[in-house]
Design a protein around this motif. Sequence first.
Motif, PDB file in Angstrom:
ATOM      1  N   LEU A  59      -3.447  47.302 -53.841  1.00  0.00           N
ATOM      2  CA  LEU A  59      -3.372  45.837 -53.711  1.00  0.00           C
ATOM      3  C   LEU A  59      -3.712  45.149 -55.031  1.00  0.00           C
ATOM      4  CD1 LEU A  59      -3.122  43.490 -51.531  1.00  0.00           C
ATOM      5  CD2 LEU A  59      -5.622  43.494 -51.539  1.00  0.00           C
ATOM      6  N   GLU A  60      -4.690  45.720 -55.739  1.00  0.00           N
ATOM      7  CA  GLU A  60      -5.162  45.103 -56.986  1.00  0.00           C
ATOM      8  C   GLU A  60      -4.416  45.604 -58.218  1.00  0.00           C
ATOM      9  OE1 GLU A  60      -9.315  45.952 -56.942  1.00  0.00           O
ATOM     10  OE2 GLU A  60      -9.718  44.702 -55.178  1.00  0.00           O
ATOM     11  N   GLY A  61      -3.439  46.511 -58.006  1.00  0.00           N
ATOM     12  CA  GLY A  61      -2.627  46.988 -59.125  1.00  0.00           C
ATOM     13  C   GLY A  61      -3.376  47.837 -60.119  1.00  0.00           C
ATOM     14  N   LYS A  62      -4.366  48.585 -59.669  1.00  0.00           N
ATOM     15  CA  LYS A  62      -5.176  49.432 -60.556  1.00  0.00           C
ATOM     16  C   LYS A  62      -4.557  50.832 -60.628  1.00  0.00           C
ATOM     17  CE  LYS A  62      -9.503  46.969 -59.657  1.00  0.00           C
ATOM     18  NZ  LYS A  62     -10.870  47.050 -59.100  1.00  0.00           N
ATOM     19  N   THR A  63      -3.666  51.015 -61.591  1.00  0.00           N
ATOM     20  CA  THR A  63      -2.901  52.271 -61.652  1.00  0.00           C
ATOM     21  C   THR A  63      -3.789  53.501 -61.894  1.00  0.00           C
ATOM     22  OG1 THR A  63      -2.472  51.811 -63.979  1.00  0.00           O
ATOM     23  CG2 THR A  63      -0.771  51.183 -62.419  1.00  0.00           C
ATOM     24  N   ILE A  64      -4.746  53.377 -62.808  1.00  0.00           N
ATOM     25  CA  ILE A  64      -5.609  54.531 -63.116  1.00  0.00           C
ATOM     26  C   ILE A  64      -6.399  54.942 -61.869  1.00  0.00           C
ATOM     27  CG2 ILE A  64      -7.583  55.311 -64.483  1.00  0.00           C
ATOM     28  CD1 ILE A  64      -6.566  53.545 -66.750  1.00  0.00           C
ATOM     29  N   GLU A  65      -6.876  53.922 -61.145  1.00  0.00           N
ATOM     30  CA  GLU A  65      -7.634  54.186 -59.926  1.00  0.00           C
ATOM     31  C   GLU A  65      -6.729  54.849 -58.871  1.00  0.00           C
ATOM     32  OE1 GLU A  65     -10.672  53.825 -59.988  1.00  0.00           O
ATOM     33  OE2 GLU A  65     -11.471  53.672 -57.955  1.00  0.00           O
ATOM     34  N   ILE A  66      -5.483  54.402 -58.803  1.00  0.00           N
ATOM     35  CA  ILE A  66      -4.535  54.993 -57.843  1.00  0.00           C
ATOM     36  C   ILE A  66      -4.334  56.474 -58.140  1.00  0.00           C
ATOM     37  CG2 ILE A  66      -2.117  55.006 -57.112  1.00  0.00           C
ATOM     38  CD1 ILE A  66      -2.158  51.937 -57.554  1.00  0.00           C
ATOM     39  N   VAL A  67      -4.120  56.784 -59.426  1.00  0.00           N
ATOM     40  CA  VAL A  67      -3.907  58.184 -59.822  1.00  0.00           C
ATOM     41  C   VAL A  67      -5.128  59.029 -59.452  1.00  0.00           C
ATOM     42  CG1 VAL A  67      -3.599  59.737 -61.784  1.00  0.00           C
ATOM     43  CG2 VAL A  67      -2.321  57.580 -61.682  1.00  0.00           C
ATOM     44  N   ARG A  68      -6.309  58.516 -59.756  1.00  0.00           N
ATOM     45  CA  ARG A  68      -7.542  59.270 -59.482  1.00  0.00           C
ATOM     46  C   ARG A  68      -7.725  59.523 -57.980  1.00  0.00           C
ATOM     47  NH1 ARG A  68     -12.409  58.611 -57.689  1.00  0.00           N
ATOM     48  NH2 ARG A  68     -12.163  56.377 -57.271  1.00  0.00           N
ATOM     49  N   ILE A  69      -7.531  58.473 -57.183  1.00  0.00           N
ATOM     50  CA  ILE A  69      -7.786  58.620 -55.737  1.00  0.00           C
ATOM     51  C   ILE A  69      -6.745  59.532 -55.080  1.00  0.00           C
ATOM     52  CG2 ILE A  69      -7.911  57.396 -53.540  1.00  0.00           C
ATOM     53  CD1 ILE A  69      -9.018  54.974 -55.038  1.00  0.00           C
ATOM     54  N   VAL A  70      -5.461  59.357 -55.474  1.00  0.00           N
ATOM     55  CA  VAL A  70      -4.420  60.208 -54.877  1.00  0.00           C
ATOM     56  C   VAL A  70      -4.695  61.672 -55.186  1.00  0.00           C
ATOM     57  CG1 VAL A  70      -1.985  60.861 -55.011  1.00  0.00           C
ATOM     58  CG2 VAL A  70      -2.612  58.458 -54.824  1.00  0.00           C
ATOM     59  N   ARG A  71      -5.044  61.971 -56.422  1.00  0.00           N
ATOM     60  CA  ARG A  71      -5.330  63.364 -56.787  1.00  0.00           C
ATOM     61  C   ARG A  71      -6.528  63.906 -55.994  1.00  0.00           C
ATOM     62  NH1 ARG A  71      -4.417  63.033 -63.361  1.00  0.00           N
ATOM     63  NH2 ARG A  71      -2.143  63.300 -63.299  1.00  0.00           N
ATOM     64  N   GLU A  72      -7.539  63.052 -55.830  1.00  0.00           N
ATOM     65  CA  GLU A  72      -8.729  63.493 -55.080  1.00  0.00           C
ATOM     66  C   GLU A  72      -8.385  63.750 -53.621  1.00  0.00           C
ATOM     67  OE1 GLU A  72     -12.278  61.153 -55.727  1.00  0.00           O
ATOM     68  OE2 GLU A  72     -13.114  61.818 -53.805  1.00  0.00           O
ATOM     69  N   LEU A  73      -7.609  62.843 -53.022  1.00  0.00           N
ATOM     70  CA  LEU A  73      -7.248  63.013 -51.611  1.00  0.00           C
ATOM     71  C   LEU A  73      -6.422  64.280 -51.412  1.00  0.00           C
ATOM     72  CD1 LEU A  73      -6.312  59.339 -50.636  1.00  0.00           C
ATOM     73  CD2 LEU A  73      -8.339  60.607 -49.934  1.00  0.00           C
ATOM     74  N   LEU A  74      -5.428  64.506 -52.290  1.00  0.00           N
ATOM     75  CA  LEU A  74      -4.578  65.688 -52.137  1.00  0.00           C
ATOM     76  C   LEU A  74      -5.350  66.967 -52.414  1.00  0.00           C
ATOM     77  CD1 LEU A  74      -1.212  64.445 -53.741  1.00  0.00           C
ATOM     78  CD2 LEU A  74      -1.854  64.556 -51.322  1.00  0.00           C
ATOM     79  N   SER A  75      -6.322  66.903 -53.336  1.00  0.00           N
ATOM     80  CA  SER A  75      -7.132  68.101 -53.618  1.00  0.00           C
ATOM     81  C   SER A  75      -8.010  68.466 -52.429  1.00  0.00           C
ATOM     82  CB  SER A  75      -8.003  67.874 -54.862  1.00  0.00           C
ATOM     83  OG  SER A  75      -9.044  66.950 -54.577  1.00  0.00           O
ATOM     84  N   ARG A  76      -8.286  67.452 -51.585  1.00  0.00           N
ATOM     85  CA  ARG A  76      -9.083  67.730 -50.369  1.00  0.00           C
ATOM     86  C   ARG A  76      -8.169  68.062 -49.189  1.00  0.00           C
ATOM     87  NH1 ARG A  76     -12.138  62.705 -51.082  1.00  0.00           N
ATOM     88  NH2 ARG A  76     -11.361  62.102 -49.036  1.00  0.00           N
ATOM     89  N   ALA A  77      -6.884  68.284 -49.484  1.00  0.00           N
ATOM     90  CA  ALA A  77      -5.897  68.658 -48.455  1.00  0.00           C
ATOM     91  C   ALA A  77      -5.760  67.598 -47.367  1.00  0.00           C
ATOM     92  CB  ALA A  77      -6.248  70.009 -47.841  1.00  0.00           C
ATOM     93  N   GLU A  78      -5.921  66.329 -47.763  1.00  0.00           N
ATOM     94  CA  GLU A  78      -5.664  65.247 -46.800  1.00  0.00           C
ATOM     95  C   GLU A  78      -4.172  65.252 -46.480  1.00  0.00           C
ATOM     96  OE1 GLU A  78      -7.679  62.862 -45.518  1.00  0.00           O
ATOM     97  OE2 GLU A  78      -9.558  63.270 -46.567  1.00  0.00           O
ATOM     98  N   PHE A  79      -3.822  65.003 -45.218  1.00  0.00           N
ATOM     99  CA  PHE A  79      -2.417  65.003 -44.829  1.00  0.00           C
ATOM    100  C   PHE A  79      -1.706  63.779 -45.425  1.00  0.00           C
ATOM    101  CE2 PHE A  79      -4.230  67.549 -41.326  1.00  0.00           C
ATOM    102  CZ  PHE A  79      -3.449  68.670 -41.488  1.00  0.00           C
ATOM    103  N   PRO A  80      -0.608  64.001 -46.194  1.00  0.00           N
ATOM    104  CA  PRO A  80       0.111  62.874 -46.816  1.00  0.00           C
ATOM    105  C   PRO A  80       0.529  61.807 -45.813  1.00  0.00           C
ATOM    106  CG  PRO A  80       0.886  64.954 -47.682  1.00  0.00           C
ATOM    107  CD  PRO A  80      -0.033  65.300 -46.557  1.00  0.00           C
ATOM    108  N   LEU A  81       0.995  62.245 -44.625  1.00  0.00           N
ATOM    109  CA  LEU A  81       1.443  61.246 -43.643  1.00  0.00           C
ATOM    110  C   LEU A  81       0.287  60.397 -43.123  1.00  0.00           C
ATOM    111  CD1 LEU A  81       4.167  63.125 -41.552  1.00  0.00           C
ATOM    112  CD2 LEU A  81       4.428  60.959 -42.770  1.00  0.00           C
ATOM    113  N   VAL A  82      -0.899  60.989 -43.043  1.00  0.00           N
ATOM    114  CA  VAL A  82      -2.074  60.223 -42.605  1.00  0.00           C
ATOM    115  C   VAL A  82      -2.454  59.194 -43.677  1.00  0.00           C
ATOM    116  CG1 VAL A  82      -4.534  60.371 -42.024  1.00  0.00           C
ATOM    117  CG2 VAL A  82      -2.937  62.069 -41.131  1.00  0.00           C
ATOM    118  N   ILE A  83      -2.374  59.614 -44.950  1.00  0.00           N
ATOM    119  CA  ILE A  83      -2.668  58.692 -46.055  1.00  0.00           C
ATOM    120  C   ILE A  83      -1.709  57.497 -45.996  1.00  0.00           C
ATOM    121  CG2 ILE A  83      -2.678  58.422 -48.572  1.00  0.00           C
ATOM    122  CD1 ILE A  83      -3.383  61.423 -48.745  1.00  0.00           C
ATOM    123  N   VAL A  84      -0.420  57.798 -45.866  1.00  0.00           N
ATOM    124  CA  VAL A  84       0.583  56.730 -45.857  1.00  0.00           C
ATOM    125  C   VAL A  84       0.430  55.856 -44.609  1.00  0.00           C
ATOM    126  CG1 VAL A  84       3.060  56.249 -45.817  1.00  0.00           C
ATOM    127  CG2 VAL A  84       2.177  58.064 -47.276  1.00  0.00           C
TER     128      VAL A  84
END
Length: 312
Positions: free
Chosen positions: A201-226
């Motif tokens: 929402l706030e357009g923080k690209t670096i934060e987006i990259v960091r959080i997505v990588r962290e979520l996927l590294s924890r094997a969060e389900f992509p469909l649940v994230i979306v």
Amino acid sequence: MITLLVGNDTEAIKRELASLKAQTHPVWRDFNVHRFSAEQLSAAIMSALSVPLGEGSKLIIVEDCDFKQFGEMGLEILQPLSMLPKTTHLVFIATSIDKRLKVSKHLLSLGKLKEFNLIPPWRTDLIEQAIANNAKQMQLTIARDAVSYLAQAIGNDTTRMVKELEKLAVYAAGKRITKEQAILLIPTTTSNSLQLAQALLEGKTIEIVRIVRELLSRAEFPLVIVATLITQFKTWLWVKAALAAKRSEEEIASLCGLGNPKRMYFLRQEVKDVSINYLSRSLSMLFELEVELKSGEKADSILPALLRICLS
């Protein structure tokens, strides 16, 4: 008695089992409580059909059940259950159940189903309610804003929820926990999908990259994230549109299904500097991403898609 404990909330199932175990006679418990894997179904049923040793009842637990894999052979093994002694409580544990299966119908005709599913991560109102209920059971008093903070910090992880509340109960020693104390004792150490939505929402690209990588590294389900992102952006869009139409806060809270109307203040602040067009466009692109993932697109496609939304 036969009970089917079904769902993905392992902590809630664990507590239910502890409650059932406590109902057996403490002196004879070691002899009358037995756990079997689903592959040991035949041995589990034989044990269940025998009477308990000494006083009290017997508890037989069959873990990790996949009722579909029981098949016709499993159904045959389960036929004698109509003769189950009244002194035996037979429990089947599974993450899901297809009630159309013959095995499921047979078990449900003889016993009862209890479902324990994790609260969806985007239902912060239900997570707050669960925290408040658990705290009440522990006779722990927590300030309302502290409960909201804990919902954000802990998410829908019920195992962590119980542990953190136990920690707060020890610290509180009968006193009320404030938000400041909750932040001090239970810092937010991991990112979640709601924080990802906020970064988007706030357009923080670096934060987006960091959080997505962290979520996927924890094997969060992509469909649940979306799904979480879609729900959050849908809420923001409704709030923004309703505010533009000069609807009352009560109407907006009802429209958005907000269990806690006080959350309106924070939602109003969150959408203050965002246009309806951006929210609408983002939501549309998130729906497209959801369709792609359901069509077999790999989890790695999430990050570029979110960056496109952010930069659109």
